[in-house]
Design a protein around this motif. Sequence first.
Motif: not given
Length: 488
Positions: A107-126
């Motif tokens: 889960e964590r690595l997927h967010v890190m990868m997505s954040a660096l991509s051109q794809e717009v994402t919505v991420t929730v983090a405590p």
Amino acid sequence: MSLYGLVNLIKRTDEFSKLLGGINRGYQEQQVVGTAGSHKPTLIAGLTDHLRESGKHLLIITYSSLQAERLWQELSSLSDGSQVQLFPASEVYPHEEVTRNLDLSRERLHVMMSALSQEVTVTVAPIQAVIEKLVDPQHYQEATIAIDMETRVEPGKLAVDLVHGGYERVDMVEGPGQFSIRGGIIDVYPLVYDQPCRIELFDDEVDSIRWFDPGNQRSLDKVEQVTIPPATELLVTPEAKKAGAKQLKGLLRRQIQLLEKKRLLEAVDSLSGRIGEHIEKLENGVYFPGIEQYRPLLLPKQALLLDYFTNALVVVDEPARVREQLQAAAQDFGELTSNLLQRGRVLPLISENYSDWPEVLAGCKKHQIVYVSTLATRAQGMSLQQTINSSSRAAEPFHGKPELLQERLKLWRKSGYQVLMCVSSEARAEHLVETVREMDLPAVLSSDVERAVKPGNIVITIGSLQAGFELVDTKMVVLSDTEIFGRR
């Protein structure tokens, strides 16, 4: 079922217009005060269209893992199809010598990868996850392997790169984080994907790239390219391990001297044996559980999750509580570290694995920020350019009070309110329609919320919300299972 129709209704409200106007005018920091119930996630979900058009990511920081899970679930149900991700906090401290949870790492690595991509994402983090130091995003990108039909592949070098990226070499790939090389066939199971990929070579040229089934090893769909991100958050070269071991020896000597001055001789023996073993493993290039505590030595640069987003809107949910929980986590870890130092279990540099409030806030301020809170509270360091007061309030509970519900529905209808009742199942929806009609009130069951909800209407739809809310100025009431049935 998606409740995006409700989101579109919220986007017509004055508070949303003011919020979006502030974002468009470039306001660096805004606060929305007075959000009650599920009005908060609905308001946040309304920003996704604008962010998609402007190419911005949306990062929501909240005060606990439980609240992050709730927001993630609600935003997923309110989504128009946008990917909503959860960046969970680590379940163990860096020094703990236990195997890390593979699903959580994914889960964590997927967010890190997505954040660096051109794809717009919505991420929730405590906030407990946001304060954890990560590998620098540039280092992460450099360790990401991209292979297409034009790539020249040298299997030996690829094997070295995959091992550096945290992959385990095996005879047959059966699980995430593994790879194998058999002649001209290279199988890799990227940790962030649901299936492994098979790269077939003709000499050093890529002949084909396919996904395959790890159960029967049969090839599946053919693709033109594949990206293989790291399978670990700790990207350390053999050279960095040896250099880290050398630095560790110096830190160990200094800590031993300090413990000897305090006459903590048992702690000296414990520390010498424990850290000495770690030094030996680092010198031999061996990974070991608990190596994460030496991240400040092993990584050329550390970063925050916030640094992975180059173009984002940051929403801070209940900023005062976020800061309080950060300080509570820091205090708990500080007390634990003090005890471990006295017992000779760790070195002082372990505290460098976490960031403090000023560092987190500075990371937030690299982006536009929207603070959302129920009460008009602030956290240290906030510098607002606009404060928006919401007219929302918590919805009244009606469980076990059918007469009160009937009375309120009649009053709302007479006053021209828009009434939406969201329930979690079709059976509940049909039962509620029948119940309302028995009250001599018109009720319509509809999935097209945006079109059906009008002043004076009572609309029932299927969808899950944590809690209802009332928008006084807009004359809108949204009820959830919690208010209607007493439970979700």
